[in-house]
Each structure stands twice: as C-alpha cells, then as structure tokens.
Scaffold this motif. Sequence first.
Motif, PDB file in Angstrom:
ATOM      1  N   LEU A  41      -5.646   7.718   6.668  1.00 42.61           N
ATOM      2  CA  LEU A  41      -4.850   8.923   6.426  1.00 42.61           C
ATOM      3  C   LEU A  41      -3.981   8.810   5.174  1.00 42.61           C
ATOM      4  O   LEU A  41      -3.519   9.816   4.649  1.00 42.61           O
ATOM      5  CB  LEU A  41      -3.975   9.227   7.645  1.00 42.61           C
ATOM      6  N   THR A  42      -3.776   7.592   4.709  1.00 41.22           N
ATOM      7  CA  THR A  42      -3.005   7.387   3.484  1.00 41.22           C
ATOM      8  C   THR A  42      -3.844   7.700   2.248  1.00 41.22           C
ATOM      9  O   THR A  42      -3.309   8.173   1.244  1.00 41.22           O
ATOM     10  CB  THR A  42      -2.489   5.938   3.415  1.00 41.22           C
ATOM     11  N   ALA A  43      -5.139   7.466   2.321  1.00 44.10           N
ATOM     12  CA  ALA A  43      -6.010   7.662   1.158  1.00 44.10           C
ATOM     13  C   ALA A  43      -5.915   9.072   0.569  1.00 44.10           C
ATOM     14  O   ALA A  43      -5.789   9.209  -0.658  1.00 44.10           O
ATOM     15  CB  ALA A  43      -7.447   7.310   1.515  1.00 44.10           C
ATOM     16  N   PRO A  44      -5.952  10.146   1.376  1.00 41.66           N
ATOM     17  CA  PRO A  44      -5.810  11.476   0.764  1.00 41.66           C
ATOM     18  C   PRO A  44      -4.467  11.666   0.048  1.00 41.66           C
ATOM     19  O   PRO A  44      -4.412  12.332  -0.992  1.00 41.66           O
ATOM     20  CB  PRO A  44      -5.934  12.437   1.953  1.00 41.66           C
ATOM     21  N   LEU A  45      -3.410  11.070   0.594  1.00 40.12           N
ATOM     22  CA  LEU A  45      -2.110  11.157  -0.089  1.00 40.12           C
ATOM     23  C   LEU A  45      -2.163  10.453  -1.442  1.00 40.12           C
ATOM     24  O   LEU A  45      -1.606  10.940  -2.429  1.00 40.12           O
ATOM     25  CB  LEU A  45      -1.009  10.559   0.776  1.00 40.12           C
ATOM     26  N   HIS A  46      -2.839   9.299  -1.489  1.00 41.30           N
ATOM     27  CA  HIS A  46      -2.993   8.590  -2.760  1.00 41.30           C
ATOM     28  C   HIS A  46      -3.758   9.436  -3.766  1.00 41.30           C
ATOM     29  O   HIS A  46      -3.411   9.466  -4.950  1.00 41.30           O
ATOM     30  CB  HIS A  46      -3.752   7.278  -2.564  1.00 41.30           C
ATOM     31  N   LEU A  47      -4.794  10.107  -3.297  1.00 44.36           N
ATOM     32  CA  LEU A  47      -5.624  10.897  -4.204  1.00 44.36           C
ATOM     33  C   LEU A  47      -4.878  12.113  -4.740  1.00 44.36           C
ATOM     34  O   LEU A  47      -5.088  12.511  -5.880  1.00 44.36           O
ATOM     35  CB  LEU A  47      -6.910  11.320  -3.495  1.00 44.36           C
ATOM     36  N   VAL A  48      -3.998  12.692  -3.926  1.00 42.32           N
ATOM     37  CA  VAL A  48      -3.282  13.899  -4.342  1.00 42.32           C
ATOM     38  C   VAL A  48      -1.994  13.561  -5.105  1.00 42.32           C
ATOM     39  O   VAL A  48      -1.696  14.168  -6.134  1.00 42.32           O
ATOM     40  CB  VAL A  48      -2.964  14.784  -3.111  1.00 42.32           C
ATOM     41  N   LEU A  49      -1.226  12.598  -4.596  1.00 41.90           N
ATOM     42  CA  LEU A  49       0.104  12.326  -5.148  1.00 41.90           C
ATOM     43  C   LEU A  49       0.174  11.078  -6.030  1.00 41.90           C
ATOM     44  O   LEU A  49       1.220  10.798  -6.615  1.00 41.90           O
ATOM     45  CB  LEU A  49       1.118  12.199  -4.001  1.00 41.90           C
ATOM     46  N   VAL A  55       4.218   6.553  -2.095  1.00 40.04           N
ATOM     47  CA  VAL A  55       3.330   7.575  -1.533  1.00 40.04           C
ATOM     48  C   VAL A  55       2.739   7.081  -0.217  1.00 40.04           C
ATOM     49  O   VAL A  55       2.599   7.846   0.735  1.00 40.04           O
ATOM     50  CB  VAL A  55       2.227   7.962  -2.553  1.00 40.04           C
ATOM     51  N   SER A  56       2.430   5.804  -0.143  1.00 43.81           N
ATOM     52  CA  SER A  56       1.885   5.235   1.099  1.00 43.81           C
ATOM     53  C   SER A  56       2.853   5.420   2.260  1.00 43.81           C
ATOM     54  O   SER A  56       2.440   5.680   3.390  1.00 43.81           O
ATOM     55  CB  SER A  56       1.593   3.742   0.916  1.00 43.81           C
ATOM     56  N   HIS A  57       4.137   5.312   1.990  1.00 44.14           N
ATOM     57  CA  HIS A  57       5.145   5.458   3.043  1.00 44.14           C
ATOM     58  C   HIS A  57       5.248   6.884   3.584  1.00 44.14           C
ATOM     59  O   HIS A  57       5.763   7.086   4.683  1.00 44.14           O
ATOM     60  CB  HIS A  57       6.517   4.997   2.532  1.00 44.14           C
ATOM     61  N   LEU A  58       4.757   7.854   2.856  1.00 44.92           N
ATOM     62  CA  LEU A  58       4.797   9.235   3.337  1.00 44.92           C
ATOM     63  C   LEU A  58       3.986   9.415   4.614  1.00 44.92           C
ATOM     64  O   LEU A  58       4.295  10.276   5.429  1.00 44.92           O
ATOM     65  CB  LEU A  58       4.296  10.190   2.254  1.00 44.92           C
ATOM     66  N   THR A  59       2.964   8.604   4.794  1.00 49.29           N
ATOM     67  CA  THR A  59       2.163   8.683   6.013  1.00 49.29           C
ATOM     68  C   THR A  59       3.038   8.453   7.238  1.00 49.29           C
ATOM     69  O   THR A  59       2.943   9.183   8.221  1.00 49.29           O
ATOM     70  CB  THR A  59       1.030   7.641   5.981  1.00 49.29           C
ATOM     71  N   TYR A 100      11.161   1.510  10.809  1.00 50.54           N
ATOM     72  CA  TYR A 100       9.718   1.455  10.562  1.00 50.54           C
ATOM     73  C   TYR A 100       9.212   2.590   9.684  1.00 50.54           C
ATOM     74  O   TYR A 100       8.105   2.510   9.172  1.00 50.54           O
ATOM     75  CB  TYR A 100       8.942   1.416  11.877  1.00 50.54           C
ATOM     76  N   THR A 101       9.985   3.644   9.490  1.00 53.62           N
ATOM     77  CA  THR A 101       9.547   4.686   8.561  1.00 53.62           C
ATOM     78  C   THR A 101       9.697   4.232   7.116  1.00 53.62           C
ATOM     79  O   THR A 101       9.115   4.836   6.226  1.00 53.62           O
ATOM     80  CB  THR A 101      10.341   5.992   8.755  1.00 53.62           C
ATOM     81  N   ARG A 102      10.449   3.167   6.895  1.00 53.16           N
ATOM     82  CA  ARG A 102      10.634   2.648   5.535  1.00 53.16           C
ATOM     83  C   ARG A 102       9.699   1.491   5.224  1.00 53.16           C
ATOM     84  O   ARG A 102       9.807   0.864   4.184  1.00 53.16           O
ATOM     85  CB  ARG A 102      12.080   2.201   5.348  1.00 53.16           C
ATOM     86  N   HIS A 103       8.804   1.190   6.138  1.00 50.47           N
ATOM     87  CA  HIS A 103       7.824   0.124   5.943  1.00 50.47           C
ATOM     88  C   HIS A 103       6.439   0.697   6.173  1.00 50.47           C
ATOM     89  O   HIS A 103       6.267   1.656   6.908  1.00 50.47           O
ATOM     90  CB  HIS A 103       8.054  -1.021   6.938  1.00 50.47           C
ATOM     91  N   TYR A 104       5.465   0.086   5.557  1.00 50.52           N
ATOM     92  CA  TYR A 104       4.092   0.522   5.799  1.00 50.52           C
ATOM     93  C   TYR A 104       3.575  -0.269   6.987  1.00 50.52           C
ATOM     94  O   TYR A 104       2.940  -1.306   6.857  1.00 50.52           O
ATOM     95  CB  TYR A 104       3.213   0.308   4.564  1.00 50.52           C
ATOM     96  N   HIS A 105       3.919   0.228   8.149  1.00 46.54           N
ATOM     97  CA  HIS A 105       3.590  -0.441   9.405  1.00 46.54           C
ATOM     98  C   HIS A 105       3.040   0.605  10.348  1.00 46.54           C
ATOM     99  O   HIS A 105       3.261   1.794  10.159  1.00 46.54           O
ATOM    100  CB  HIS A 105       4.856  -1.092   9.990  1.00 46.54           C
ATOM    101  N   PHE A 106       2.327   0.187  11.365  1.00 40.51           N
ATOM    102  CA  PHE A 106       1.630   1.135  12.234  1.00 40.51           C
ATOM    103  C   PHE A 106       2.404   1.494  13.498  1.00 40.51           C
ATOM    104  O   PHE A 106       1.913   2.233  14.344  1.00 40.51           O
ATOM    105  CB  PHE A 106       0.272   0.575  12.633  1.00 40.51           C
ATOM    106  N   ALA A 107       3.613   0.999  13.651  1.00 42.96           N
ATOM    107  CA  ALA A 107       4.377   1.236  14.877  1.00 42.96           C
ATOM    108  C   ALA A 107       4.715   2.706  15.087  1.00 42.96           C
ATOM    109  O   ALA A 107       4.639   3.211  16.205  1.00 42.96           O
ATOM    110  CB  ALA A 107       5.652   0.398  14.867  1.00 42.96           C
ATOM    111  N   VAL A 108       5.087   3.405  14.041  1.00 40.85           N
ATOM    112  CA  VAL A 108       5.464   4.819  14.187  1.00 40.85           C
ATOM    113  C   VAL A 108       4.232   5.653  14.535  1.00 40.85           C
ATOM    114  O   VAL A 108       4.304   6.556  15.365  1.00 40.85           O
ATOM    115  CB  VAL A 108       6.162   5.341  12.914  1.00 40.85           C
ATOM    116  N   ALA A 109       3.106   5.335  13.931  1.00 36.37           N
ATOM    117  CA  ALA A 109       1.874   6.069  14.243  1.00 36.37           C
ATOM    118  C   ALA A 109       1.457   5.853  15.691  1.00 36.37           C
ATOM    119  O   ALA A 109       1.079   6.800  16.388  1.00 36.37           O
ATOM    120  CB  ALA A 109       0.753   5.623  13.309  1.00 36.37           C
ATOM    121  N   SER A 110       1.545   4.625  16.163  1.00 33.23           N
ATOM    122  CA  SER A 110       1.172   4.376  17.561  1.00 33.23           C
ATOM    123  C   SER A 110       2.177   5.004  18.515  1.00 33.23           C
ATOM    124  O   SER A 110       1.795   5.519  19.570  1.00 33.23           O
ATOM    125  CB  SER A 110       1.030   2.877  17.832  1.00 33.23           C
TER     126      SER A 110
END
Length: 157
Positions: A41-49, A55-59, A100-110
Amino acid sequence: VDEAAYLAFAFEVTNARHRIVTGPLLVWPHTGAVAPLVPILTAPLHLVLGRSIEVSHLTNLVFFAVTVAVTYLLARRLAPPWWAALAATVVATAPGITDYTRHYHFAVASTAAVTLALLALLRSEHLRRRGWSLAFGVALGVALLTRTFVVAFAPGL
C-alpha cells in the motif's frame, strides 16, 4: 532492523511498479517473514508523492485514521455517542498508537484491521448477517496480511 527491512520491501515493491500486480508477489519471497500489506500500500504513495521515508510514513497515518474511526463505530455499537467519542479520543491520543504512526511499522495497520474485524463480527449478529460475516472474514484476512504474528489473534476473534 525491522523498520529498515520494512522500508526496503516498500521501496522494492515501488521499483517493481511496471508489474504493479505481480511485482509484490515477485519481491515478497525474498524479504523473509515480512507481512506484505503495508509495503504494497506504500508503493502507490511513492509513485504519486515521491520516494522518501516521509511519504512511506503516510501509510501509517491512513491506518491511524481508520483505527480511530473504527474505534468510534465499535464503541458506538456498545455505548452512547459521548462514550464512543471518548473511546476514540483515548485511542487517538494513546502513546503507543501515536508513537507507531511516526515509525514505519506494521502495528497500526494490524490494530486497524483487527479492530475492523471485531466491529464486523459484532455487526454480524453471531454470523447471521451474511454481509457483515463476509466483512469479518475479509478484515481478518487483511489483518493476517498486516503482521505475521496476528495469526495468534485469529482464534480469539
């Protein structure tokens, strides 16, 4: 170490952009036990922004908003609006969540996916409502794609 591996996977998926559907499947086996959903889900953000760590942290910020909204809906199912707003506020300001919103970690997504699965399970009325039962299954499947150890939570739900 984890955050660096997750970011590397996200950038590899972005680099496979010409194969947007098959690219993540080709990259994933070479990343070890990294859950694929957040980097994909981060890849489309990279492609657009643009390709950057910021930008990765926006996910995670998107998953943060989902977590807060679903917490409100879940609490609203069980309590009056005032209590639901309080529950959402507590979750939105919890140090573990905001950190965890300030790190590229999967805890918030889970967290978002498991909370959504729990809401769908409650709305399914003991799995009698087909739409919400399917939503529960999809949310649980998404939760399993967000973090590898979420499989331990599945029996609890």
